[in-house]
Motif scaffolding. Structure first.
Motif, mmCIF file in Angstrom:
data_model
loop_
_atom_site.group_PDB
_atom_site.id
_atom_site.type_symbol
_atom_site.label_atom_id
_atom_site.label_comp_id
_atom_site.label_asym_id
_atom_site.label_seq_id
_atom_site.Cartn_x
_atom_site.Cartn_y
_atom_site.Cartn_z
ATOM 1 N N ALA A 8 0.835 -1.208 0.000
ATOM 2 C CA ALA A 8 0.000 0.000 0.000
ATOM 3 C C ALA A 8 0.866 1.251 0.000
ATOM 4 C CB ALA A 8 -0.934 -0.008 1.209
ATOM 5 N N ASP A 9 1.939 1.236 0.792
ATOM 6 C CA ASP A 9 2.846 2.396 0.833
ATOM 7 C C ASP A 9 3.505 2.612 -0.528
ATOM 8 O OD1 ASP A 9 2.239 2.825 3.481
ATOM 9 O OD2 ASP A 9 4.031 1.800 4.245
ATOM 10 N N ARG A 10 3.877 1.527 -1.181
ATOM 11 C CA ARG A 10 4.511 1.638 -2.508
ATOM 12 C C ARG A 10 3.542 2.241 -3.516
ATOM 13 N NH1 ARG A 10 4.394 -2.439 -6.608
ATOM 14 N NH2 ARG A 10 5.748 -1.858 -8.352
ATOM 15 N N VAL A 11 2.294 1.782 -3.489
ATOM 16 C CA VAL A 11 1.280 2.312 -4.398
ATOM 17 C C VAL A 11 1.126 3.812 -4.192
ATOM 18 C CG1 VAL A 11 -1.193 2.340 -4.899
ATOM 19 C CG2 VAL A 11 0.003 0.154 -4.674
ATOM 20 N N LEU A 12 0.982 4.231 -2.953
ATOM 21 C CA LEU A 12 0.796 5.649 -2.653
ATOM 22 C C LEU A 12 2.013 6.470 -3.068
ATOM 23 C CD1 LEU A 12 -0.899 5.372 0.861
ATOM 24 C CD2 LEU A 12 -1.991 5.874 -1.329
ATOM 25 N N SER A 13 3.195 5.889 -2.889
ATOM 26 C CA SER A 13 4.420 6.591 -3.258
ATOM 27 C C SER A 13 4.491 6.837 -4.767
ATOM 28 C CB SER A 13 5.635 5.776 -2.802
ATOM 29 O OG SER A 13 6.839 6.364 -3.249
ATOM 30 N N VAL A 14 4.135 5.821 -5.550
ATOM 31 C CA VAL A 14 4.170 5.960 -7.007
ATOM 32 C C VAL A 14 3.109 6.952 -7.474
ATOM 33 C CG1 VAL A 14 3.751 4.755 -9.197
ATOM 34 C CG2 VAL A 14 5.150 3.679 -7.425
ATOM 35 N N VAL A 15 1.911 6.855 -6.931
ATOM 36 C CA VAL A 15 0.821 7.752 -7.329
ATOM 37 C C VAL A 15 1.188 9.211 -7.075
ATOM 38 C CG1 VAL A 15 -1.534 8.465 -6.791
ATOM 39 C CG2 VAL A 15 -1.006 6.035 -7.075
ATOM 40 N N GLU A 16 1.871 9.473 -5.982
ATOM 41 C CA GLU A 16 2.215 10.847 -5.600
ATOM 42 C C GLU A 16 3.517 11.336 -6.228
ATOM 43 O OE1 GLU A 16 2.305 10.547 -1.407
ATOM 44 O OE2 GLU A 16 0.120 10.316 -1.189
ATOM 45 N N SER A 17 4.245 10.431 -6.901
ATOM 46 C CA SER A 17 5.554 10.767 -7.456
ATOM 47 C C SER A 17 5.445 11.396 -8.838
ATOM 48 C CB SER A 17 6.410 9.504 -7.531
ATOM 49 O OG SER A 17 7.609 9.734 -8.246
ATOM 50 N N SER A 18 6.516 12.056 -9.263
ATOM 51 C CA SER A 18 6.601 12.604 -10.618
ATOM 52 C C SER A 18 7.624 11.828 -11.444
ATOM 53 C CB SER A 18 6.999 14.081 -10.569
ATOM 54 O OG SER A 18 8.244 14.231 -9.901
ATOM 55 N N SER A 19 8.008 10.655 -10.977
ATOM 56 C CA SER A 19 9.006 9.839 -11.660
ATOM 57 C C SER A 19 8.434 9.205 -12.915
ATOM 58 C CB SER A 19 9.509 8.735 -10.722
ATOM 59 O OG SER A 19 8.453 7.819 -10.456
ATOM 60 N N ALA A 20 9.310 8.551 -13.698
ATOM 61 C CA ALA A 20 8.874 7.878 -14.928
ATOM 62 C C ALA A 20 7.852 6.791 -14.620
ATOM 63 C CB ALA A 20 10.080 7.289 -15.651
ATOM 64 N N ALA A 21 8.063 6.089 -13.502
ATOM 65 C CA ALA A 21 7.126 5.019 -13.128
ATOM 66 C C ALA A 21 5.728 5.565 -12.922
ATOM 67 C CB ALA A 21 7.611 4.317 -11.861
ATOM 68 N N ALA A 22 5.652 6.795 -12.433
ATOM 69 C CA ALA A 22 4.353 7.397 -12.159
ATOM 70 C C ALA A 22 3.623 7.803 -13.437
ATOM 71 C CB ALA A 22 4.519 8.610 -11.257
ATOM 72 N N LEU A 23 4.321 7.772 -14.577
ATOM 73 C CA LEU A 23 3.710 8.140 -15.850
ATOM 74 C C LEU A 23 3.266 6.918 -16.646
ATOM 75 C CD1 LEU A 23 6.242 10.929 -16.937
ATOM 76 C CD2 LEU A 23 4.047 11.209 -15.769
ATOM 77 N N SER A 24 3.445 5.732 -16.114
ATOM 78 C CA SER A 24 3.092 4.505 -16.817
ATOM 79 C C SER A 24 1.590 4.277 -16.822
ATOM 80 C CB SER A 24 3.782 3.307 -16.156
ATOM 81 O OG SER A 24 3.217 3.081 -14.862
ATOM 82 N N ARG A 25 1.145 3.357 -17.686
ATOM 83 C CA ARG A 25 -0.279 3.001 -17.712
ATOM 84 C C ARG A 25 -0.720 2.405 -16.386
ATOM 85 N NH1 ARG A 25 -1.620 0.160 -23.575
ATOM 86 N NH2 ARG A 25 -2.393 2.041 -24.592
ATOM 87 N N LEU A 26 0.167 1.616 -15.777
ATOM 88 C CA LEU A 26 -0.172 1.006 -14.493
ATOM 89 C C LEU A 26 -0.396 2.082 -13.442
ATOM 90 C CD1 LEU A 26 -0.528 -1.515 -12.734
ATOM 91 C CD2 LEU A 26 1.944 -1.441 -12.296
#
Length: 321
Positions: A8-26
């Motif tokens: 859950a923490d990882r999900v929230l971190s990605v959603v709130e991030s501006s990294s490349a991972a945060a721009l993926s379809r997932l």
């Protein structure tokens, strides 16, 4: 429980991030799950399920779709069932209409909610194979930690959307596995089978919907499922979603009859006999004139009264085109 919170923490971190991972379809699906649907990735609440009465009503309303789909679902299950996978067919909202599972695995999949009546929409379960496939209208694989809700991370789900005879979204075909040793390579093989089966279901349902029409391939598009339905007057009266895309037709909805020669640039097999050819010519003229009898008569080089006489003799009403 700590593993659930870590995910859950990882999900929230990605959603709130501006990294490349945060721009993926997932990540886009995770964001929808959190922001649009308000789902907590750490929730332990199980999937929503319809009552048996509600499910019976839903199954009955999808009867024609299920008649076409069931043999293909059975064939797919025969290929993957012995590996511990379940096969599910849903409606367009993500409600499971049918499931296939080994008796030995039934309790596991029932506990997961991967069972007839289960609600696997993205709105209810966040990112998951069924829900995300339907939300994005494309083939997806959601492998274990790709899921939004932490309690679903033990699953691998391979899905493909199914579109109806008028291009509308009908549902999703899903193969799910709860095996911890399920590899991404194996998932890719299953995903290809799911996609092929979904297209076969579309083709079967399309043919069943237009039983009196000639079914032809849409021009030079050789992909499985790119089909047109052509009536006795050489008018295209139906097109699958792939055919609509290939020929730049409306994505969804009933088609206004279109002369096959106008779409394909060549004449298909013409109706036999002089009267059949005359009827086809009149129907094409009416189709091109969008039902305007005067305009159709002018295009044929005859008077309006003559046009009406021909229509009467050929059994063509103003509403039959």
């Amino acid at each position: 429980m700590s593993e659930l919170h870590n995910h859950a923490d990882r999900v929230l971190s990605v959603v709130e991030s501006s990294s490349a991972a945060a721009l993926s379809r997932l990540a886009a699906s995770w964001r929808r799950s959190l922001v649009r649907h308000g789902i907590d990735p750490a929730t332990v609440q199980g999937p929503q399920r319809l009552t048996q009465r509600e499910l019976n009503v839903l199954v009955e309303s999808n009867d024609s779709f299920l008649r076409s789909a069931t043999p293909r679902v059975d064939n797919l299950y025969a290929l993957v069932g012995q590996s511990g996978c379940a096969v599910l067919l849903t409606d367009a909202r993500g409600i499971v209409l049918q499931h296939r599972v080994n008796d030995g695995d039934a309790e596991v999949f029932s506990d997961w909610g991967l069972w007839s009546g289960g609600n696997w929409s993205e709105e209810a379960e966040g990112t998951n194979g069924i829900g995300t496939c339907l939300a994005e209208r494309r083939r997806v694989t959601i492998h274990r930690d790709d899921h939004f809700i932490a309690r679903n991370t033990g699953l691998s789900c391979m899905d493909a959307p199914i579109f109806g005879p008028n291009g509308q979204l009908l549902g999703a075909l899903d193969v799910s596995s709860a095996r911890s040793d399920q590899t991404e390579g194996f998932n890719q093989l299953i995903s290809a089978m799911v996609e092929q089966t979904a297209r076969q279901i579309e083709t079967d349902f399309f043919r069943a919907t237009f039983p009196k029409a000639r079914i032809i391939v849409a021009g030079d598009d050789t992909r499985e499922g790119s089909l047109l339905a052509v009536d006795q007057d050489d008018l295209v009266v139906g097109a699958t979603r792939l055919a609509r895309a290939a020929l730049d037709l409306p994505t969804e909805g009933e088609l206004r009859p279109i002369p096959a020669v106008d779409l394909l640039g060549r004449s298909e097999e013409s109706p036999k006999g002089f009267e059949g050819a005359e009827r086809a010519a009149v129907m094409r003229a009416l189709s091109r004139a969008d039902g305007n009898v005067s305009a159709a008569a002018k295009a044929l080089g005859i008077g309006r009264a003559t046009m009406y006489r021909r229509m009467k003799r050929l059994g063509i009403s103003e509403k039959s085109h």
